[in-house]
Design an enzyme around this catalytic site. Structure first.
Site, PDB file in Angstrom:
ATOM      1  CE  LYS A 137      -9.852  -6.976 -21.551  1.00  0.00           C
ATOM      2  NZ  LYS A 137     -11.160  -6.895 -22.555  1.00  0.00           N
ATOM      3  CB  CYS A 153       5.330  -4.091   0.576  1.00  0.00           C
ATOM      4  SG  CYS A 153       6.064  -2.487   0.474  1.00  0.00           S
ATOM      5  CG  ASP A 213     -14.053  -7.767 -21.622  1.00  0.00           C
ATOM      6  OD1 ASP A 213     -13.077  -8.996 -21.878  1.00  0.00           O
ATOM      7  OD2 ASP A 213     -13.727  -6.767 -21.347  1.00  0.00           O
ATOM      8  CB  SER A 214     -19.322  -7.849 -25.073  1.00  0.00           C
ATOM      9  OG  SER A 214     -18.848  -7.427 -26.235  1.00  0.00           O
ATOM     10  CB  SER A 215     -17.094 -11.425 -28.358  1.00  0.00           C
ATOM     11  OG  SER A 215     -17.078 -10.317 -28.940  1.00  0.00           O
ATOM     12  N   GLY A 267       0.835  -1.138   0.287  1.00  0.00           N
ATOM     13  CA  GLY A 267       0.065  -0.119  -0.149  1.00  0.00           C
ATOM     14  C   GLY A 267       0.748   1.273   0.047  1.00  0.00           C
ATOM     15  CD  GLU A 303       3.297  -8.073  -5.901  1.00  0.00           C
ATOM     16  OE1 GLU A 303       2.746  -7.063  -5.541  1.00  0.00           O
ATOM     17  OE2 GLU A 303       3.782  -8.829  -5.087  1.00  0.00           O
TER      18      GLU A 303
END
Length: 510
Positions: free
Chosen positions: A366, A82, A226-228, A55, A171
């Site tokens: 995504k 962290c 995404d919509s597909s 953060g 990460e």
């Protein structure tokens, strides 16, 4: 099926979603919640382990998010990264010292104990630091696993209680052995690694079948992945009861609308194609502010979609391709998240249409949607196409949007993508785009003086779109792009290339 869950408590780190994506890539469902989540709420998730994110704040700042100390009594593995490590150390009796300056960038990690989360990693290795405070004294029961030149306690562990702290960020790509460290943490938690594209697809289709037993589902389709994927999952689950509506704003790439319609037709799905370009151009006339353009496009989209959806009397649901990052940013998970720009979605539709909202992808990132798309059999080029903003070319034309400028930008954009594909670079680049600038420059074409528009080209590489580096084009590709644009696109006489990374720049210009 109930999946095991890793819970990430978010304290505002820019990398929180990246932590979740890394753990999901390793096969474990991961959920993000606010860092100060009460312990009773933590228990409701029934996590097999918890990660405390980094953060931007100091643990000493007024109002800084604090962890519920009851977490450390659950007897499950906890990884503090962290800021999360500093919270862990401070709440368990250690000492954290505020620093007068922030350590940011690569550091050399010296492994003191080649075991636990650091097992099998090199004795000296680069790691990515981004912190101000640091641990000065360990809590009782902790020991040092690694150190750097600036901190004696770069990695710590309480083996008996399965508590681990890392001062660096495992990460990010800048920590090359970070993924191996996260794998060790999952092993410590006894993770089953059952979060896979095949399982996700099966469960999504099963859930849709069970929850949508009757009624028509209206699905907003943009042509993006995404919509597909949402539309195709619905078709697999409920067949012809899904009605995909594609609103063509006139702000898409060259021939994009016809390409989207034909692509769906090849998949056995007929789109309700609504050409509303005149509607959108009229609404945008005289508007140059980027936020206002986004708001207008979102508002007009709602009006057009509302009118078209009303044609289906038996419609009961509205489906859209909302993703997990959208849910995180809009649900208050991020305690102090700053709004970078307004996002265009169809979030205002359910109330106006009196339809129940269906968002099958709301738990996915995504990259997970793309893997589910591949699992559904979608073509590679369809699944891995570069991102395209919801407002379309309106936010790639700086200033007022006119049909003539859209025509110019469409032609230039088509040339850029054609040359990128011809050079075999499309999959190497994460996103390539063109921006039409509101400035003119002097040029010479033949024996004539010109005074035309300037085109900026931008291409980036990134694994997460939260940070990005500008792409190093081979000079000959840039040369071909520039020559073709200036020679073939009437209205442009100069081409420039954007060499700004993110941060400080965003990927889109508006």
């Amino acid at each position: 099926m109930q999946h095991q869950v890793i819970l990430i408590l978010d304290f505002g780190s820019q990398y929180t979603q990246l932590i979740a994506r890394r753990l999901r890539e390793l096969g474990v469902k991961t959920i993000i919640a606010r860092g100060d989540l009460p312990i009773d709420s933590v228990k409701e998730y029934n996590p097999i382990a918890v990660v405390l994110s980094g953060g931007p704040a100091s643990v000493f700042e007024d109002g800084a998010l604090q962890v519920d100390v009851g977490l450390f009594e659950l007897k499950i593995p906890v990884l503090g990264i962290c800021y999360g490590m500093q919270l862990m150390a401070r709440h368990l009796g250690g000492k954290v010292r505020p620093s007068s300056e922030r350590e940011y960038g690569l550091a050399d990690l010296e492994v003191v104990r080649d075991e636990s989360i650091l097992e099998g990693t090199p004795s000296h290795q680069p790691v990515w630091m981004s912190h101000g405070d640091k641990v000065e004294r360990l809590p009782e029961g902790f020991e040092t696993l690694a150190r750097t030149g600036s901190t004696e306690f770069a990695a710590i562990e309480n083996r008996a209680d399965r508590l681990i702290g890392l001062q660096f960020h495992p990460e990010v790509n800048h920590t090359p052995n970070g993924l191996q460290m996260l794998q060790h943490f999952l092993d410590l938690a006894g993770a089953e690694r059952d979060w896979t594209p095949a399982r996700i697809r099966h469960e999504l289709v099963s859930d849709l079948k069970a929850s949508l037993e009757t009624g028509t589902v209206i699905c907003g389709v943009s042509g993006g992945v995404d919509s597909s994927v949402t539309a195709i999952l619905l078709r697999e689950a409920i067949g012809d009861r899904v009605v995909p509506i594609f609103v063509d704003t006139g702000l898409l790439r060259k021939d994009e609308a016809s390409t989207v319609v034909e692509s769906f037709r090849e998949l056995g799905i007929e789109l309700e194609h609504i050409n509303a370009s005149e509607h959108f151009f009229a609404a945008l006339e005289g508007v140059s502010d980027p936020e206002e353009k986004r708001r207008i496009i979102g508002r007009e989209f709602v009006e057009v979609f509302e009118r078209e959806a009303a044609r289906f009397d038996d419609a009961s649901y509205l489906a859209q391709g909302t993703l997990y990052p959208d849910v995180i940013e809009s649900s208050g998970v991020r305690g102090t998240a700053a709004v970078i720009k307004t996002h265009h979605n169809v979030g205002g539709l359910p109330e106006r249409l009196d339809l129940d909202l269906v968002e099958p992808l709301r738990d996915l990132f995504k990259d997970e949607v793309r893997r589910v798309g591949e699992e559904l059999g979608l073509p590679h080029d369809f699944v891995w196409r570069h991102p395209f903003p919801g407002p379309g070319l309106a936010v790639r034309i700086l200033g007022e949007v006119s049909r003539s400028d859209v025509d110019i930008l469409q032609e230039a954009d088509a040339i850029v993508l054609d040359e990128v594909r011809t050079a075999g670079l499309y999959d190497e680049i994460s996103q390539a785009l063109c921006v039409l600038l509101p400035v003119r420059s002097v040029g010479v074409m033949g024996d004539a003086r010109t005074y035309e528009k300037v085109l900026a080209i931008r291409a980036v590489t990134t694994s997460d779109f939260m940070t990005a580096d500008w792409y190093r084009f081979p000079p000959d590709v840039l040369d071909r792009i520039s020559r073709r644009v200036v020679n073939e696109v009437k209205g442009i006489n100069r081409v420039v290339y954007d060499v700004t990374s993110k941060p400080p720049g965003t990927i889109e210009w508006e």
